[in-house]
Design an enzyme around this catalytic site. Structure first.
Site, PDB file in Angstrom:
ATOM      1  N   GLU A 152       2.420 -10.174   0.461  1.00 34.49           N
ATOM      2  CA  GLU A 152       2.206  -9.229  -0.104  1.00 34.49           C
ATOM      3  C   GLU A 152       3.520  -8.875   0.111  1.00 34.49           C
ATOM      4  OE1 GLU A 152      -0.418  -6.293   2.221  1.00 34.49           O
ATOM      5  OE2 GLU A 152       0.797  -4.636   1.882  1.00 34.49           O
TER       6      GLU A 152
ATOM      7  N   ASP B 135       0.837 -17.141  -4.302  1.00 31.46           N
ATOM      8  CA  ASP B 135       1.466 -16.179  -5.060  1.00 31.46           C
ATOM      9  C   ASP B 135       0.306 -15.751  -6.246  1.00 31.46           C
ATOM     10  OD1 ASP B 135       2.550 -14.196  -6.706  1.00 31.46           O
ATOM     11  OD2 ASP B 135       4.056 -15.880  -8.123  1.00 31.46           O
TER      12      ASP B 135
ATOM     13  N   HIS C 206       1.280  -9.080  -3.547  1.00 28.17           N
ATOM     14  CA  HIS C 206       0.105  -7.717  -3.446  1.00 28.17           C
ATOM     15  C   HIS C 206       1.237  -6.522  -3.383  1.00 28.17           C
ATOM     16  CE1 HIS C 206      -3.743  -5.990  -1.851  1.00 28.17           C
ATOM     17  NE2 HIS C 206      -2.990  -5.247  -1.116  1.00 28.17           N
TER      18      HIS C 206
ATOM     19  N   ASP D 159       0.496  -0.843   0.272  1.00 21.41           N
ATOM     20  CA  ASP D 159       0.184   0.274  -0.268  1.00 21.41           C
ATOM     21  C   ASP D 159       0.596   1.338  -0.322  1.00 21.41           C
ATOM     22  OD1 ASP D 159       1.022  -0.587   2.669  1.00 21.41           O
ATOM     23  OD2 ASP D 159      -0.649   0.934   3.521  1.00 21.41           O
TER      24      ASP D 159
HETATM   25  O1  9MR Z   1      -4.042  -2.725   0.225  1.00 19.72           O
HETATM   26  C1  9MR Z   1      -4.529  -3.491   1.626  1.00 19.72           C
HETATM   27  C2  9MR Z   1      -2.940  -4.043   2.192  1.00 19.72           C
HETATM   28  O2  9MR Z   1      -1.368  -3.264   2.087  1.00 19.72           O
HETATM   29  C3  9MR Z   1      -3.568  -4.770   3.923  1.00 19.72           C
HETATM   30  O3  9MR Z   1      -1.998  -5.501   4.332  1.00 19.72           O
HETATM   31  C4  9MR Z   1      -4.312  -5.546   3.468  1.00 19.72           C
HETATM   32  C5  9MR Z   1      -5.021  -5.481   4.890  1.00 19.72           C
HETATM   33  O4  9MR Z   1      -5.350  -4.152   5.904  1.00 19.72           O
HETATM   34  O5  9MR Z   1      -5.796  -4.213   3.197  1.00 19.72           O
HETATM   35  C6  9MR Z   1      -5.377  -4.763   2.089  1.00 19.72           C
HETATM   36  O6  9MR Z   1      -6.265  -3.916   1.118  1.00 19.72           O
HETATM   37  C7  9MR Z   1      -7.170  -4.318   0.995  1.00 19.72           C
HETATM   38  C8  9MR Z   1      -8.841  -3.276   1.988  1.00 19.72           C
HETATM   39  O7  9MR Z   1      -7.866  -4.028   3.296  1.00 19.72           O
HETATM   40  C9  9MR Z   1      -9.740  -4.209   1.259  1.00 19.72           C
HETATM   41  N1  9MR Z   1     -10.590  -4.356   0.388  1.00 19.72           N
HETATM   42  C10 9MR Z   1      -9.408  -4.255  -0.905  1.00 19.72           C
HETATM   43  C11 9MR Z   1      -8.091  -3.995  -0.478  1.00 19.72           C
HETATM   44  C12 9MR Z   1      -6.951  -4.151  -1.582  1.00 19.72           C
HETATM   45  O8  9MR Z   1      -7.387  -6.204  -1.512  1.00 19.72           O
HETATM   46  O1  9MR Z   2       1.903  -6.806   9.429  1.00 24.10           O
HETATM   47  C1  9MR Z   2       0.830  -6.323   9.734  1.00 24.10           C
HETATM   48  C2  9MR Z   2       0.413  -8.175  10.226  1.00 24.10           C
HETATM   49  O2  9MR Z   2       1.682  -8.297  11.731  1.00 24.10           O
HETATM   50  C3  9MR Z   2      -1.401  -7.431  10.769  1.00 24.10           C
HETATM   51  O3  9MR Z   2      -1.405  -8.643  11.392  1.00 24.10           O
HETATM   52  C4  9MR Z   2      -1.932  -7.165  10.134  1.00 24.10           C
HETATM   53  C5  9MR Z   2      -3.278  -6.915  10.216  1.00 24.10           C
HETATM   54  O4  9MR Z   2      -3.063  -5.655  11.486  1.00 24.10           O
HETATM   55  O5  9MR Z   2      -1.393  -5.886   9.387  1.00 24.10           O
HETATM   56  C6  9MR Z   2      -0.279  -6.270   8.314  1.00 24.10           C
HETATM   57  O6  9MR Z   2       0.899  -4.965   8.256  1.00 24.10           O
HETATM   58  C7  9MR Z   2      -0.123  -4.702   7.062  1.00 24.10           C
HETATM   59  C8  9MR Z   2      -0.470  -2.725   7.789  1.00 24.10           C
HETATM   60  O7  9MR Z   2      -1.174  -2.802   8.491  1.00 24.10           O
HETATM   61  C9  9MR Z   2      -0.838  -1.578   6.117  1.00 24.10           C
HETATM   62  N1  9MR Z   2       0.674  -2.481   5.022  1.00 24.10           N
HETATM   63  C10 9MR Z   2       0.695  -3.773   4.988  1.00 24.10           C
HETATM   64  C11 9MR Z   2       1.252  -4.407   6.250  1.00 24.10           C
HETATM   65  C12 9MR Z   2       2.070  -5.666   5.886  1.00 24.10           C
HETATM   66  O8  9MR Z   2       0.352  -6.766   5.385  1.00 24.10           O
END
Ligand code: 9MR
Ligand code: 9MR
Length: 583
Positions: A560, A551, A508, A182
């Site tokens: 991600e 993947d 991701h 993100d």
């Molecule tokens: O892209 C987002 C990712 O960076 C985060 O780790 C994840 C969890 O917070 O959320 C992803 O975004 C998704 C969102 O939570 C739900 N709608 C779809 C988004 C893209 O897949």
């Molecule tokens: O790394 C984080 C993981 O420990 C948590 O369980 C998860 C849900 O809160 O979020 C992960 O961090 C994400 C962050 O919230 C948004 N940017 C992407 C991070 C990696 O997925």
């Protein structure tokens, strides 16, 4: 059946030089091995033979033959696996490992400095995450892209409003790294990332000075590692409210951007949100450590070390007045608009952040008040760190600087050392009894969101144990976890994009999804198996803990990438490179 046939034809067409197709069921570090290191492959499909061969890649000449170990039932999948140990083969070259009935492994090297490219590539991964700057082709190759997110007009969110800066106040907070797949920037996660990279520099300064990643700053006096750290440090400094020393928890959009937007196309409003104690203490730790490190470069960066220390002390002061302000996004959204639904990095336990900030501030200033402010090393046990648990970082720093510790505190060093070694011994206990012979994956609890980083952080802990004892068993188990990350695991993937033959092609990661280039941005560590599958992607092959990986770019819970995952990979790869050169 269909799957293995496809693999067969792809391999045949792509590699006419090889007599046999590559077999994805022979699992090994796809990058390679040091001449003197342990060398293990795991065969995870039944095969009639008991012998395996090492062949020179290309000519197919047999250079070694070994006996497969007796079958062992894998504790999660119940599959039969067998170890092929070729540690005694020490001749440099490029090889494949072959079982006549199953085919050949991906080719791998045996050579000195075998992980240097991984170390550099993973550090370069941070360059690709840079915000507010264009990445020209000269440095970014085919992944060049225009600057995204100038972040020179960021709004103070209602949750962060103060008398001097009411909601809607515009501030500038450019630069830094995108957190992950993100486009947001989070102080808490920057904290452990920066701490890990700066500790790497403090632990292995000579090697780090020579580590070149071909970035725009490569020609200046600073090591590239510190140039990269500085890029994010300058951003972090803008996240402090100069009026009171408190630090905003994150800089973010209200909602995640679409997956198909490049950084420069994602132009929604950005906010700084509520100050939190964890963010402020992580910031205090990072800036205190940075002050220590950048003082060495006072000529090139006049004033930086002093401003970092001032920022750190101001953050500490804010935290003293606000010792437990948590970031609770649900609560926040009930109270303020707009709702913020990006990464929370919420953490209810502030004790470890206090320890880390106190340790770094004490080590930098030698002011006893910092050390006395917290109860050091009182917990019975230690755990492998992550973004929410940074106690080990405090301990690593104290051990690293133990010689400069002052009299009343030196006895604490022994306590931390004991806990660290206790954990290291617990981690390496019985590893040989498990199918993949790696510390990573002894227990299902290892497979958290970002399990790859857990493997790397276990590796760092084992490196610390090695540095304390010089007992090579710790170093070899640390290397085992690097082998895990680069292919010796139950998924068969090397989790580092671009390093190895079977690596994630669809992380991701918004730029990798949106740029239209088939290969993802290289040098990024995929999160790795996570049986919780919070993303609900339908393409997971399995729910078995160490196989729950897909993947697929829908899979933010297993595929991600993130800065706090790349940093321990950089640390581990560099440490292994340095320490495997020691006799
Ligand atoms: O892209 C987002 C990712 O960076 C985060 O780790 C994840 C969890 O917070 O959320 C992803 O975004 C998704 C969102 O939570 C739900 N709608 C779809 C988004 C893209 O897949
Ligand atoms: O790394 C984080 C993981 O420990 C948590 O369980 C998860 C849900 O809160 O979020 C992960 O961090 C994400 C962050 O919230 C948004 N940017 C992407 C991070 C990696 O997925």
């Amino acid at each position: 059946m269909k799957f293995s046939l496809t693999i067969f034809w792809v391999a045949v067409l792509a590699t006419t030089a090889y007599a046999q197709p590559f077999s994805p069921v022979i699992r090994l570090n796809q990058v390679g091995f040091y001449p003197q290191s342990p060398k293990i492959a795991v065969v995870c499909e039944e095969a009639p033979e008991t012998v395996f061969y090492l062949k020179k890649a290309g000519s197919g000449k047999i250079v070694y033959q070994g006996k497969l170990a007796a079958p062992r039932v894998h504790h999660f999948s119940q599959k039969n696996t067998r170890i092929a140990d070729f540690s005694e083969f020490k001749t440099s070259g490029t090889y494949v490992l072959e079982l006549p009935s199953l085919g050949q492994s991906y080719p791998f090297d045996i050579k000195k400095k075998v992980h240097e490219t991984v170390a550099k590539g993973a550090l370069k991964g941070f360059y690709f995450q840079r915000v507010s700057v264009d990445l020209p082709e000269r440095y970014a190759g085919k992944w060049h892209r225009p600057a995204g997110h100038p972040d020179n007009q960021v709004l103070v969110h209602a949750s962060a409003a103060s008398g001097a800066m009411p909601a809607g106040t515009v501030i500038a907070s450019p630069g830094g790294w995108y957190d992950a797949g993100d486009y947001n920037k989070y102080i808490v996660n920057s904290g452990i990332t920066m701490g890990t990279l700066m500790s790497l520099y403090e632990d292995f300064p000579a090697f780090c000075k020579g580590l070149k990643t071909d970035i725009p700053e490569s020609k200046n006096v600073l090591p590239d590692l510190l140039d990269e750290v500085l890029w994010n440090l300058r951003w972090m400094l803008t996240m402090q409210d100069a009026d009171d020393g408190g630090v905003y928890h994150k800089l973010t959009n209200a909602a995640f951007d679409a997956m198909n937007e490049m950084p420069h196309q994602a132009v929604k409003p950005r906010y700084v949100v509520q100050k939190s104690t964890t963010a402020t203490l992580d910031f205090a730790a990072v800036t205190a450590q940075a002050s220590r490190i950048f003082r060495e470069f006072g000529t090139q960066l006049p004033g930086l070390a002093d401003s970092c220390l001032q920022a750190s002390e101001a953050a500490w002061t804010w935290a003293k007045l606000n010792p437990n302000v948590q970031y609770d996004q649900t609560k926040l959204n009930a109270q303020y608009d707009p709702d913020v639904n990006t990464g929370a990095y919420g953490d209810q336990d502030v004790a470890d952040e206090w320890l880390w900030a106190a340790a770094e501030l004490y080590l930098t200033t030698k002011n006893h008040a910092y050390y006395e402010a917290v109860a050091f090393f009182k917990k019975a046990s230690l755990s492998v760190p992550d973004w929410s648990n940074v106690e080990a970082l405090a301990g690593y720093s104290v051990l690293r600087h133990q010689k400069s510790l002052e009299a009343p505190y030196t006895s604490d060093v022994a306590k931390f050392r004991e806990r660290l070694l206790q954990l290291a011994d617990f981690l390496i206990q019985d590893v040989e009894k498990h199918a993949y012979h790696t510390v990573m994956g002894k227990t299902a609890k290892d497979f958290v969101w970002g399990s790859s980083a857990h493997a790397a952080n276990q590796g760092i802990l084992l490196v610390q144990a090695y540095l304390l004892t010089k007992d090579r068993k710790y170093l070899h188990h640390a290397l085992g976890n690097l082998d895990y990350l680069l292919g010796r695991n139950a998924t068969g993937y090397s989790f580092v994009t671009g390093f190895g033959d079977k690596t994630p092609m669809h992380p991701h990661h918004r730029p990798s999804v949106a740029d239209g280039i088939p290969e993802p941005v290289p040098g990024l560590l995929s999160g790795g198996p996570n049986p919780s599958q919070q993303d609900k992607c339908t393409s997971y092959p399995s729910r078995i803990p160490d196989e729950s990986f897909t993947d697929d770019d829908c899979s933010y819970a297993s595929n991600e990438i993130a800065i706090n995952w790349n940093a321990p990979l950089v640390y581990l790869a560099v440490a292994i490179e340095v320490l495997m050169r020691e006799p």
